[in-house]
Design a protein around this motif. Structure first.
Motif, PDB file in Angstrom:
ATOM      1  N   SER A  34       0.823  -1.203   0.000  1.00 40.59           N
ATOM      2  CA  SER A  34       0.000   0.000   0.000  1.00 40.59           C
ATOM      3  C   SER A  34       0.862   1.261   0.000  1.00 40.59           C
ATOM      4  N   ILE A  35       1.910   1.265   0.855  1.00 35.83           N
ATOM      5  CA  ILE A  35       2.807   2.428   0.924  1.00 35.83           C
ATOM      6  C   ILE A  35       3.525   2.641  -0.397  1.00 35.83           C
ATOM      7  N   GLU A  36       3.896   1.571  -1.061  1.00 30.93           N
ATOM      8  CA  GLU A  36       4.584   1.689  -2.359  1.00 30.93           C
ATOM      9  C   GLU A  36       3.712   2.412  -3.378  1.00 30.93           C
ATOM     10  N   ASP A  37       2.413   2.062  -3.425  1.00 31.97           N
ATOM     11  CA  ASP A  37       1.502   2.741  -4.349  1.00 31.97           C
ATOM     12  C   ASP A  37       1.250   4.181  -3.927  1.00 31.97           C
ATOM     13  N   TYR A  38       1.112   4.411  -2.625  1.00 34.30           N
ATOM     14  CA  TYR A  38       0.867   5.773  -2.163  1.00 34.30           C
ATOM     15  C   TYR A  38       2.057   6.684  -2.441  1.00 34.30           C
ATOM     16  N   ASN A  39       3.253   6.158  -2.366  1.00 35.41           N
ATOM     17  CA  ASN A  39       4.443   6.961  -2.670  1.00 35.41           C
ATOM     18  C   ASN A  39       4.433   7.432  -4.124  1.00 35.41           C
ATOM     19  N   VAL A  40       4.008   6.547  -5.023  1.00 36.28           N
ATOM     20  CA  VAL A  40       3.904   6.928  -6.432  1.00 36.28           C
ATOM     21  C   VAL A  40       2.800   7.966  -6.617  1.00 36.28           C
ATOM     22  N   LEU A  41       1.680   7.788  -5.922  1.00 38.68           N
ATOM     23  CA  LEU A  41       0.554   8.699  -6.060  1.00 38.68           C
ATOM     24  C   LEU A  41       0.868  10.097  -5.538  1.00 38.68           C
ATOM     25  N   VAL A  42       1.693  10.164  -4.468  1.00 38.76           N
ATOM     26  CA  VAL A  42       2.072  11.467  -3.934  1.00 38.76           C
ATOM     27  C   VAL A  42       2.818  12.274  -4.987  1.00 38.76           C
ATOM     28  N   LEU A  43       3.628  11.612  -5.806  1.00 38.32           N
ATOM     29  CA  LEU A  43       4.348  12.295  -6.878  1.00 38.32           C
ATOM     30  C   LEU A  43       3.422  12.656  -8.034  1.00 38.32           C
ATOM     31  N   GLU A  44       2.516  11.750  -8.370  1.00 36.40           N
ATOM     32  CA  GLU A  44       1.606  11.994  -9.496  1.00 36.40           C
ATOM     33  C   GLU A  44       0.493  12.969  -9.138  1.00 36.40           C
ATOM     34  N   MET A  45       0.079  12.983  -7.875  1.00 31.30           N
ATOM     35  CA  MET A  45      -1.028  13.828  -7.433  1.00 31.30           C
ATOM     36  C   MET A  45      -0.544  14.753  -6.320  1.00 31.30           C
ATOM     37  N   SER A  46       0.488  15.497  -6.623  1.00 27.67           N
ATOM     38  CA  SER A  46       1.089  16.376  -5.621  1.00 27.67           C
ATOM     39  C   SER A  46       0.072  17.401  -5.126  1.00 27.67           C
ATOM     40  N   GLY A  47       0.044  17.571  -3.811  1.00 23.73           N
ATOM     41  CA  GLY A  47      -0.896  18.509  -3.227  1.00 23.73           C
ATOM     42  C   GLY A  47      -2.205  17.890  -2.813  1.00 23.73           C
ATOM     43  N   ASP A  48      -2.427  16.610  -3.108  1.00 22.49           N
ATOM     44  CA  ASP A  48      -3.663  15.937  -2.710  1.00 22.49           C
ATOM     45  C   ASP A  48      -3.542  15.524  -1.236  1.00 22.49           C
ATOM     46  N   GLU A  49      -4.294  16.181  -0.381  1.00 21.49           N
ATOM     47  CA  GLU A  49      -4.196  15.922   1.062  1.00 21.49           C
ATOM     48  C   GLU A  49      -4.695  14.534   1.428  1.00 21.49           C
ATOM     49  N   THR A  50      -5.694  14.027   0.702  1.00 21.28           N
ATOM     50  CA  THR A  50      -6.239  12.698   1.001  1.00 21.28           C
ATOM     51  C   THR A  50      -5.176  11.624   0.810  1.00 21.28           C
ATOM     52  N   VAL A  51      -4.419  11.740  -0.278  1.00 19.14           N
ATOM     53  CA  VAL A  51      -3.363  10.753  -0.541  1.00 19.14           C
ATOM     54  C   VAL A  51      -2.255  10.873   0.508  1.00 19.14           C
ATOM     55  N   SER A  52      -1.865  12.077   0.832  1.00 18.80           N
ATOM     56  CA  SER A  52      -0.807  12.283   1.837  1.00 18.80           C
ATOM     57  C   SER A  52      -1.230  11.722   3.186  1.00 18.80           C
ATOM     58  N   LYS A  53      -2.481  11.951   3.562  1.00 15.14           N
ATOM     59  CA  LYS A  53      -2.984  11.436   4.840  1.00 15.14           C
ATOM     60  C   LYS A  53      -3.019   9.910   4.839  1.00 15.14           C
ATOM     61  N   ALA A  54      -3.477   9.332   3.724  1.00 12.89           N
ATOM     62  CA  ALA A  54      -3.527   7.866   3.628  1.00 12.89           C
ATOM     63  C   ALA A  54      -2.129   7.267   3.705  1.00 12.89           C
ATOM     64  N   LEU A  55      -1.163   7.920   3.069  1.00  8.64           N
ATOM     65  CA  LEU A  55       0.224   7.450   3.137  1.00  8.64           C
ATOM     66  C   LEU A  55       0.732   7.483   4.577  1.00  8.64           C
ATOM     67  N   GLN A  56       0.465   8.573   5.302  1.00 11.55           N
ATOM     68  CA  GLN A  56       0.919   8.699   6.671  1.00 11.55           C
ATOM     69  C   GLN A  56       0.293   7.617   7.557  1.00 11.55           C
ATOM     70  N   GLU A  57      -1.003   7.370   7.367  1.00  8.58           N
ATOM     71  CA  GLU A  57      -1.683   6.338   8.148  1.00  8.58           C
ATOM     72  C   GLU A  57      -1.104   4.956   7.846  1.00  8.58           C
ATOM     73  N   ALA A  58      -0.807   4.699   6.582  1.00  6.25           N
ATOM     74  CA  ALA A  58      -0.231   3.401   6.211  1.00  6.25           C
ATOM     75  C   ALA A  58       1.138   3.219   6.862  1.00  6.25           C
ATOM     76  N   LYS A  59       1.919   4.277   6.902  1.00  5.18           N
ATOM     77  CA  LYS A  59       3.245   4.200   7.537  1.00  5.18           C
ATOM     78  C   LYS A  59       3.122   3.929   9.038  1.00  5.18           C
ATOM     79  N   GLU A  60       2.151   4.550   9.685  1.00  4.49           N
ATOM     80  CA  GLU A  60       1.948   4.323  11.118  1.00  4.49           C
ATOM     81  C   GLU A  60       1.510   2.884  11.390  1.00  4.49           C
ATOM     82  N   HIS A  61       0.597   2.387  10.519  1.00  2.00           N
ATOM     83  CA  HIS A  61       0.162   0.991  10.669  1.00  2.00           C
ATOM     84  C   HIS A  61       1.338   0.034  10.456  1.00  2.00           C
ATOM     85  N   LEU A  62       2.155   0.319   9.482  1.00  7.51           N
ATOM     86  CA  LEU A  62       3.307  -0.534   9.223  1.00  7.51           C
ATOM     87  C   LEU A  62       4.267  -0.507  10.408  1.00  7.51           C
TER      88      LEU A  62
END
Length: 550
Positions: A498-526
């Motif tokens: 999940s984090i691997e896909d979110y990292n790519v999405l953060v670059l493709e969808m820069s500025g999207d707060e939903t993606v950034s938040k989901a990435l942060q939550e995934a990192k905390e869960h990991l």
């Protein structure tokens, strides 16, 4: 002077017409008032409302001879008494009489007063009504009359305000054609191609037989990307002067860009000293490359087709719809949908009719059919149906294009049905609808992603991930499929994927707060998962040590 005085007057013709054909009283004209009309029995009509109705039988409307009168849809012979003529006051009054005669005889009002000395059919007044316009039944005559010079001044000032300041003097002063050409050249050198075209057009109006004006206009059209129009201007220049070598060279260069190598070679030869041996060699090389493209397509060798089409574009064929269609089709067949889309975005856009006329129906229909397939692959289903149907109309004899049009309609229908069912929260039925679309096009990334959404709603996360995997293999830049896969991996607690896909999405969808938040939550869960694993491992290690001591 004596001969002039003896010439017949137009008034005689008017009076002759009146004496021969007019059989009823003259109405009061709103434009030129005349004495009230008088009937055969001496009755004076005070207003138009009191005049006899044309479709009603009346002594004032019937000829003194045997004539046909249409009453209640039937024809019969009527004999009426002679009608007394009212006194003619002026030519203007007589013109009103003629208009009224025509309206009563035809049952319409298609005659208008154009001036005090003219009567014209309304449909023939080209400056009173634009072509194809439909006039209202109750016309307000002043709205249709030409405006005076005084009335035109505000409109002229508005038009001048829209005219670029640099070319306004050229369009307002009385310059000769050569002076206009020089001003057009200056605008062209500044990159102001639209202004240059306007000035060249003015020069052509003054002297249409000067080939250089047409050739210069072609150069400006090329600057605007209007290559097919530029071809026509070059052809006109050559028609005027067959030995105008510079026009031959420009036309040959256009043919190279449009993929017409054989025509290009012909005009390079006619250009004489304006063209070099390298130009002719390049035309022959392009012709060979295009021949290889056709051969590769017929053999369905997509790798070779891709290679040769790219070589042709690099050789200067940068505005040929067919070459770009070859390249896009090769990408499609190699399952590189994003590359196919980029190829069609780079392709030139010409008017469909003009393109069909220039390249021929089969060639343009093929281009439109490939465009339809690319639109289907990237989810533009309505556009795909439109392009495919247009291709089928242009070249109805092609079975392949007809099949593509049928396929586009089926896939678009399945997608629409699936979307409607999904909105109604009928996820099982929506999943089946998208599956029906995939039966027609198993490699459609959009339908795969949509079915993954249905499976995710049904809790079938692993199946949803599988659909997303196929979609991303086809379109690596398909962000929606990557986002859905990241979400499904998160639901399965596969945090690393999940984090691997979110990292790519953060670059493709820069500025999207939903993606950034989901990435942060995934990192905390990991992080928590890793800590728990470490704790479990440590507990297992301690238990093992105690067992060994015992």
């Amino acid at each position: 002077m004596e001969d002039d005085e003896k010439k017949p007057s137009g008034c005689c013709l008017v009076l002759l017409y009146n004496s021969c054909f007019r059989r009823h009283p003259v109405p009061v004209s709103p434009i030129n008032p005349i004495p009230p009309p008088i009937s055969s029995n001496g009755k004076i009509y005070k207003s138009n409302a009191q005049l006899p109705i044309p479709n009603q039988p009346s002594a004032a409307l019937v000829s003194p001879n045997h004539t046909k009168s249409h009453i209640a849809g039937q024809s019969k012979l009527t004999i009426a008494a002679p009608v007394s003529r009212p006194q003619i006051v002026s030519i203007s009054s007589e013109l009103d009489s003629l208009i009224y005669d025509h309206q009563r005889a035809k049952g319409s009002s298609t005659l208008l007063r154009a001036s005090s000395g003219n009567v014209m059919l309304f449909g023939n007044l080209g400056n009173l009504r634009s072509h194809g316009a439909v006039a209202a039944p109750n016309r307000n005559l002043p709205e249709y009359l030409p405006k005076t010079a005084k009335e035109m001044k505000p409109a002229r000032r508005a038009a001048e305000a829209e005219t670029p300041t640099a070319i306004r003097p050229a369009l307002s002063r009385r310059l000769d054609a050569e002076e206009l050409k020089e001003i057009g050249n200056e605008e062209y050198n500044k990159g102001r191609y639209a202004e240059a075209i306007a000035i060249y057009d003015r020069a052509i109006l003054i002297d249409p037989d000067k080939a250089s004006y047409w050739n210069n206009k072609a150069a400006a059209l090329i600057g605007l990307g209007r290559l097919l129009d530029a071809v026509e201007e070059c052809r006109e220049a050559i028609r005027i002067d067959p030995y105008y070598f510079r026009a031959h060279q420009r036309l040959a260069n256009l043919y190279i860009r449009l993929g017409e190598a054989e025509r290009a070679a012909k005009h390079y030869k006619l250009a004489k000293n304006e063209a070099s041996y390298d130009d002719i060699s390049r035309a022959k090389a392009v012709e060979i490359l295009i021949g290889k493209c056709r051969e590769a397509k017929s053999l369905r060798d997509w790798n070779i087709l891709l290679k040769e089409s790219q070589s042709a574009i690099s050789a200067g064929v940068d505005s040929s719809p067919q070459i770009f269609a070859y390249q896009a089709e090769a990408f499609l067949m190699l399952f590189k949908m994003d590359d196919a889309e980029e190829s069609m975005l780079d392709a030139p856009e010409f008017d469909t009719d003009a393109s069909t006329k220039f390249f021929g129906a089969p060639s343009n229909a093929y281009y439109l059919s490939v465009r339809a397939q690319v639109d289907m692959a990237v989810g533009k289903f309505e556009n795909a149906v439109s392009q495919a149907q247009m291709a089928a109309r242009i070249h109805p004899g092609s079975r392949e294009i007809t099949a593509i049009a049928r396929k586009a309609r089926s896939i678009a229908s399945a997608r629409l049905m699936g979307n409607n069912l999904f909105k109604a929260c009928k996820f099982v039925e929506a999943c089946l609808a998208y599956g029906n679309g995939l039966n027609h096009d198993p490699q459609n990334a959009v339908l795969l992603c949509n079915r993954a959404a249905c499976r995710s709603k049904l809790g079938q996360w692993q199946k949803a991930i599988e659909d997303c995997n196929v979609a991303l293999n086809l379109r690596p830049k398909y962000s929606k499929a990557r986002l859905r896969r990241a979400d499904c991996n998160a639901k399965l607690e596969q945090w690393e994927a999940s984090i691997e896909d979110y990292n790519v999405l953060v670059l493709e969808m820069s500025g999207d707060e939903t993606v950034s938040k989901a990435l942060q939550e995934a990192k905390e869960h990991l992080k928590r998962q890793s800590a728990a694993c470490i704790k479990v491992a440590e507990s297992g290690s301690e238990a093992l040590n105690v067992t060994n001591k015992d």
